[in-house]
Design a protein around this motif. Structure first.
Motif, PDB file in Angstrom:
ATOM      1  N   LYS A   6       0.870  -1.221   0.036  1.00 56.06           N
ATOM      2  CA  LYS A   6      -0.036   0.011  -0.181  1.00 56.06           C
ATOM      3  C   LYS A   6       0.952   1.214   0.025  1.00 56.06           C
ATOM      4  CE  LYS A   6      -3.768   2.381   2.454  1.00 56.06           C
ATOM      5  NZ  LYS A   6      -4.525   2.308   3.826  1.00 56.06           N
ATOM      6  N   VAL A   7       0.408   2.194  -0.853  1.00 52.63           N
ATOM      7  CA  VAL A   7       1.139   3.202  -0.915  1.00 52.63           C
ATOM      8  C   VAL A   7       0.539   4.542   0.081  1.00 52.63           C
ATOM      9  CG1 VAL A   7       2.002   5.266  -2.544  1.00 52.63           C
ATOM     10  CG2 VAL A   7       2.249   2.870  -3.270  1.00 52.63           C
ATOM     11  N   ASN A   8       1.204   5.164   0.912  1.00 55.33           N
ATOM     12  CA  ASN A   8       0.547   6.179   1.537  1.00 55.33           C
ATOM     13  C   ASN A   8       0.621   7.480   0.698  1.00 55.33           C
ATOM     14  OD1 ASN A   8       0.275   4.760   4.051  1.00 55.33           O
ATOM     15  ND2 ASN A   8       2.461   4.875   4.549  1.00 55.33           N
ATOM     16  N   PRO A   9      -0.563   8.049   0.781  1.00 55.43           N
ATOM     17  CA  PRO A   9      -0.617   9.559  -0.136  1.00 55.43           C
ATOM     18  C   PRO A   9       0.242  10.338   0.369  1.00 55.43           C
ATOM     19  CG  PRO A   9      -2.629   9.001   1.248  1.00 55.43           C
ATOM     20  CD  PRO A   9      -1.929   7.972   1.334  1.00 55.43           C
ATOM     21  N   GLY A  10       0.764  11.401  -0.483  1.00 55.27           N
ATOM     22  CA  GLY A  10       1.375  12.570  -0.062  1.00 55.27           C
ATOM     23  C   GLY A  10       0.377  13.669   0.426  1.00 55.27           C
ATOM     24  N   ARG A  11       1.177  14.674   0.454  1.00 60.33           N
ATOM     25  CA  ARG A  11       0.043  15.966   0.722  1.00 60.33           C
ATOM     26  C   ARG A  11       0.247  16.660  -0.145  1.00 60.33           C
ATOM     27  NH1 ARG A  11       3.518  18.314   5.505  1.00 60.33           N
ATOM     28  NH2 ARG A  11       5.124  17.470   4.080  1.00 60.33           N
ATOM     29  N   ILE A  12      -0.414  17.994  -0.308  1.00 56.77           N
ATOM     30  CA  ILE A  12      -0.759  19.063  -1.133  1.00 56.77           C
ATOM     31  C   ILE A  12      -0.410  20.248  -0.500  1.00 56.77           C
ATOM     32  CG2 ILE A  12      -1.673  20.183  -3.032  1.00 56.77           C
ATOM     33  CD1 ILE A  12      -3.332  17.785  -3.645  1.00 56.77           C
ATOM     34  N   LEU A  13       0.488  21.042  -0.717  1.00 60.64           N
ATOM     35  CA  LEU A  13       1.145  22.357  -0.071  1.00 60.64           C
ATOM     36  C   LEU A  13       1.204  23.488  -0.977  1.00 60.64           C
ATOM     37  CD1 LEU A  13       3.509  19.831   0.663  1.00 60.64           C
ATOM     38  CD2 LEU A  13       3.754  21.321   2.633  1.00 60.64           C
ATOM     39  N   PHE A  14      -0.058  24.205  -0.828  1.00 56.67           N
ATOM     40  CA  PHE A  14      -0.320  25.436  -1.582  1.00 56.67           C
ATOM     41  C   PHE A  14       0.732  26.680  -0.973  1.00 56.67           C
ATOM     42  CE2 PHE A  14      -4.102  22.913  -2.087  1.00 56.67           C
ATOM     43  CZ  PHE A  14      -4.351  23.194  -3.619  1.00 56.67           C
ATOM     44  N   VAL A  15       1.684  26.737  -1.616  1.00 51.37           N
ATOM     45  CA  VAL A  15       2.632  28.020  -1.311  1.00 51.37           C
ATOM     46  C   VAL A  15       2.572  29.328  -1.972  1.00 51.37           C
ATOM     47  CG1 VAL A  15       4.973  28.277  -1.042  1.00 51.37           C
ATOM     48  CG2 VAL A  15       3.982  26.041  -0.786  1.00 51.37           C
ATOM     49  N   GLY A  16       2.508  30.322  -1.249  1.00 58.21           N
ATOM     50  CA  GLY A  16       2.696  31.588  -1.557  1.00 58.21           C
ATOM     51  C   GLY A  16       4.056  32.162  -1.857  1.00 58.21           C
ATOM     52  N   SER A  17       4.143  32.660  -3.050  1.00 58.26           N
ATOM     53  CA  SER A  17       5.686  32.740  -3.388  1.00 58.26           C
ATOM     54  C   SER A  17       5.838  34.433  -3.146  1.00 58.26           C
ATOM     55  CB  SER A  17       6.112  32.287  -4.679  1.00 58.26           C
ATOM     56  OG  SER A  17       5.371  33.258  -5.685  1.00 58.26           O
ATOM     57  N   GLY A  18       4.858  35.136  -2.838  1.00 62.38           N
ATOM     58  CA  GLY A  18       4.913  36.710  -2.684  1.00 62.38           C
ATOM     59  C   GLY A  18       4.956  37.161  -3.925  1.00 62.38           C
ATOM     60  N   PRO A  19       5.259  38.633  -3.826  1.00 59.27           N
ATOM     61  CA  PRO A  19       5.179  39.518  -5.026  1.00 59.27           C
ATOM     62  C   PRO A  19       6.591  39.511  -5.939  1.00 59.27           C
ATOM     63  CG  PRO A  19       5.913  40.909  -3.168  1.00 59.27           C
ATOM     64  CD  PRO A  19       5.720  39.403  -2.619  1.00 59.27           C
ATOM     65  N   GLY A  20       7.555  38.728  -5.678  1.00 57.66           N
ATOM     66  CA  GLY A  20       8.669  38.682  -6.557  1.00 57.66           C
ATOM     67  C   GLY A  20      10.067  38.482  -5.930  1.00 57.66           C
ATOM     68  N   ASP A  21      10.083  39.235  -4.990  1.00 51.84           N
ATOM     69  CA  ASP A  21      11.458  39.177  -4.056  1.00 51.84           C
ATOM     70  C   ASP A  21      11.807  37.806  -3.238  1.00 51.84           C
ATOM     71  OD1 ASP A  21      14.023  39.504  -2.821  1.00 51.84           O
ATOM     72  OD2 ASP A  21      13.510  41.463  -1.986  1.00 51.84           O
ATOM     73  N   PRO A  22      12.633  36.894  -3.656  1.00 52.30           N
ATOM     74  CA  PRO A  22      12.425  35.748  -2.920  1.00 52.30           C
ATOM     75  C   PRO A  22      12.696  35.908  -1.672  1.00 52.30           C
ATOM     76  CG  PRO A  22      13.918  35.541  -5.034  1.00 52.30           C
ATOM     77  CD  PRO A  22      13.295  36.946  -4.922  1.00 52.30           C
ATOM     78  N   ASP A  23      13.472  37.060  -1.101  1.00 53.89           N
ATOM     79  CA  ASP A  23      14.096  37.168   0.255  1.00 53.89           C
ATOM     80  C   ASP A  23      12.520  37.321   1.022  1.00 53.89           C
ATOM     81  OD1 ASP A  23      16.380  36.852  -0.116  1.00 53.89           O
ATOM     82  OD2 ASP A  23      16.945  38.947  -0.122  1.00 53.89           O
ATOM     83  N   LEU A  24      11.173  37.527   0.439  1.00 56.00           N
ATOM     84  CA  LEU A  24      10.046  37.856   1.293  1.00 56.00           C
ATOM     85  C   LEU A  24       9.254  36.412   1.552  1.00 56.00           C
ATOM     86  CD1 LEU A  24       8.968  41.009  -0.700  1.00 56.00           C
ATOM     87  CD2 LEU A  24      10.228  40.877   1.441  1.00 56.00           C
ATOM     88  N   LEU A  25       9.805  35.314   1.044  1.00 55.95           N
ATOM     89  CA  LEU A  25       9.304  34.126   1.276  1.00 55.95           C
ATOM     90  C   LEU A  25       9.377  33.801   2.892  1.00 55.95           C
ATOM     91  CD1 LEU A  25      10.821  31.722  -1.508  1.00 55.95           C
ATOM     92  CD2 LEU A  25       8.470  32.365  -1.142  1.00 55.95           C
ATOM     93  N   THR A  26       8.274  33.273   3.232  1.00 58.55           N
ATOM     94  CA  THR A  26       8.435  32.923   4.835  1.00 58.55           C
ATOM     95  C   THR A  26       9.422  31.720   4.774  1.00 58.55           C
ATOM     96  OG1 THR A  26       6.840  31.075   4.618  1.00 58.55           O
ATOM     97  CG2 THR A  26       6.004  33.422   5.112  1.00 58.55           C
ATOM     98  N   VAL A  27      10.069  31.532   6.167  1.00 60.48           N
ATOM     99  CA  VAL A  27      10.929  30.487   6.336  1.00 60.48           C
ATOM    100  C   VAL A  27      10.405  29.001   5.913  1.00 60.48           C
ATOM    101  CG1 VAL A  27      12.607  29.259   8.195  1.00 60.48           C
ATOM    102  CG2 VAL A  27      12.121  31.730   8.000  1.00 60.48           C
ATOM    103  N   ARG A  28       9.329  28.899   6.347  1.00 56.50           N
ATOM    104  CA  ARG A  28       8.440  27.621   6.030  1.00 56.50           C
ATOM    105  C   ARG A  28       8.332  27.423   4.646  1.00 56.50           C
ATOM    106  NH1 ARG A  28       7.054  22.502   6.378  1.00 56.50           N
ATOM    107  NH2 ARG A  28       4.848  21.871   6.069  1.00 56.50           N
ATOM    108  N   ALA A  29       8.195  28.533   3.855  1.00 57.27           N
ATOM    109  CA  ALA A  29       7.900  28.381   2.228  1.00 57.27           C
ATOM    110  C   ALA A  29       9.046  28.129   1.792  1.00 57.27           C
ATOM    111  CB  ALA A  29       7.230  29.737   1.807  1.00 57.27           C
TER     112      ALA A  29
END
Length: 553
Positions: A6-29
């Protein structure tokens, strides 16, 4: 009876990338994006964020490949591999699937794709621009996934409508109204009557309709408007207008726009911090070894520049490993009083040789470490070792010699120094140490070879002045850049890290404009920024060149 696991299903993670600057990502994202094994993205996700997707996996694979290549087992099979044609080898690269996939189709179809992928046991990362729950189409996807049996998470991103005006120097305060005029059914009467500033998502094709609709519903034609394109990136540009002149500004604007409408636009002169940085909008050439360009590029971005990395040097192992193997054995046997590192590449080469023989930092026990500068010292510290000597003045071979103690036959039990470095290193340091009474084992730890030429487009930019500045960090970067791409144009500002590099640049007919007091990458970039600020204050900078679409990309 056979059983299917049996294969355990994965999760779906909807991630907001913000307006453009990668430095504005949350640590979790950031962690989720870098660790993604499968990601579905929208076309408006910032390029800097797309480049980060799956980075952790790529880094692990590259490290494993390096270890495999340098392991004794790999050496034992080298002759066999040499006799094997490419057709005989398994095409591992071809069997791998891409991490990044476009999110095509309507939201319901995208949701089905995400659910199907997750049911195969993989965590699926859905990357969207801005914030996931502020976009109707993404919200439809989330609702569809919520009706399935798959677990999901939503990782918020900073919404463009609140962040971009801040980057453009316009304080929205507690009361402002946001709307997307690209959608149907816009309530123009409500927008025109809103008490605070308006922040609108638009494109160039919506400017005329926005201006006419707002004025028809009672907003004054002279109401200030700021149009911001490429918000929060180093290509951000803000144009000031009024509702009366709004449509005149849109002809050359491409992509999503943020319109800020109201009195707050008049504050831009005082609070425009992002676009007023010293190197803002400059395209700066970074000719270095590929794995060393990151720190310089990051420093350039803090001053507002757009770095373009062009590898000019490739670092390769020495042709014969015998010298390095004897040196490592000498370290273990107590042959050396000092090890002198002149570059981060030398530190890496010795550490990789340690790994090959199953050694760790304890092999440096009883040995003193000297480093030519802070960057090299920082690399040594990552190994858990504190260098005994780093130059207090100029961070160069000459600076190190000024502080290096002479050999003392009473206090120094061993009179020998290990000097692992590049095959093309100068004799300045080794000769100076010998003059101080030391015996030197000058060992080739790595070879520096000229990298392949950059693309024709980059070579054309170098020769025609498409780069505002170029930063040289060694004589070899000067020689190799000229060799593989040609000499930078006369209007390109040349910054050199130290006197030797500046001397080489002069020999090649380049005008050296910037040289920091101390030879380090941070001081080199800061000195370039100070030079640009001084030129701007003196009115000596020419008006910004109108870059072609090709060079801008």
């Amino acid at each position: 009876m056979s059983r299917t696991k049996k294969v355990n299903p994965g999760r779906i993670l909807f991630v907001g990338s913000g307006p453009g600057d990668p430095d504005l990502l949350t640590v979790r994202a950031r962690n989720v994006i870098e660790g993604a094994e499968m990601a579905y993205i929208d076309p408006d996700v910032p390029a800097g964020v797309v480049a980060m997707i799956g980075a952790a996996g790529r880094e692990a694979a590259e490290k494993a490949a390096r270890n495999k290549k340098s392991s004794p087992a790999a050496k034992d099979t080298a002759a066999q591999d040499a006799d094997t044609t490419p057709a005989d080898k398994p095409a591992e690269e071809e069997s791998e699937t891409s991490v990044v996939h476009p999110a095509l189709g309507d939201p319901a179809e995208v949701a089905k794709t995400l659910v199907a992928a997750a049911k195969n046991g993989t965590d699926v990362v859905r990357v969207v621009s801005g914030d996931p729950l502020t976009t109707d189409s993404v919200l439809t996807e989330v609702n569809a996934v919520a009706r399935s049996s798959i677990q999901f998470e939503v990782l918020p991103g900073l919404p463009s409508a609140s962040v971009v005006p801040s980057y453009a120097g316009m304080p929205l305060g507690a009361s402002h109204t946001e709307a997307d005029v690209r959608a149907e059914g816009v309530d123009w009467a409500a927008l025109a009557a809103a008490p605070g500033p308006l922040v609108l998502h638009a494109t160039a094709g919506h400017l005329a309709e926005t201006a006419s609709a707002l004025t028809e519903h009672g907003m004054a034609a002279q109401t200030p408007v700021a149009i911001t394109v490429n918000g929060t990136t180093c290509a951000q540009r803000t144009i000031e207008a009024t509702l009366a002149t709004l449509n005149e500004q849109g002809n050359a604007l491409v992509g999503p726009l943020i319109l800020t409408i109201g009195k707050v636009v008049s504050n831009r002169g005082k609070l425009s911090w992002w676009e007023s940085r010293a190197l803002y909008g400059w395209t700066v050439l970074v000719p270095r070894t590929k794995d060393q360009a990151g720190d310089m590029s990051e420093r350039l971005r803090t001053h507002g520049a757009i770095p373009k990395e062009v590898p000019t040097i490739a670092v390769e192992p020495p042709r014969s490993p015998a010298q390095m193997e004897r040196a490592v054995k000498g370290l273990v046997d107590g042959r050396y009083q000092w090890v002198v590192f002149t570059s981060t590449n030398a530190v890496r080469a010795v550490w990789e040789k340690f790994a090959e023989f199953g050694l760790d930092a304890r092999a440096f026990s009883g040995v003193k470490i000297a480093c030519v500068g802070e960057a090299t010292a920082d690399k040594v510290r990552t190994l858990g070792i504190q260098p005994e000597l780093v130059p207090s003045g100029e961070q160069s071979s000459l600076g190190l010699l000024e502080d290096f103690p002479p050999y003392d036959d009473v206090f120094d039990p061993v009179n020998r120094i290990l000097l692992p470095r590049a095959d093309i290193a100068t004799e300045t340091l080794s000769e100076g140490l010998r003059e101080r009474g030391w015996e030197i084992d000058d060992v080739t730890a790595y070879r520096t070879v000229r990298a392949a030429p950059p693309p024709a487009e980059t070579r054309e930019m170098i020769k025609t002045g498409g780069f505002d500045a170029v930063c040289f960090t060694s004589s070899s970067t000067v020689r190799n850049l000229v060799g593989i791409a040609g000499k930078p144009h006369a209007r390109t500002i040349v910054a050199c890290i130290g006197p030797k590099t500046a001397e080489t640049a002069t020999e090649f007919g380049l005008r050296v404009d910037v040289q920091p007091e101390n030879a380090s990458v941070p001081e080199l970039i800061d000195a370039l920024a100070e030079h640009a600020a001084r030129l701007r204050a003196e009115g000596a900078l020419p008006p910004p060149r109108k870059k072609s679409r090709r060079s801008r990309s």
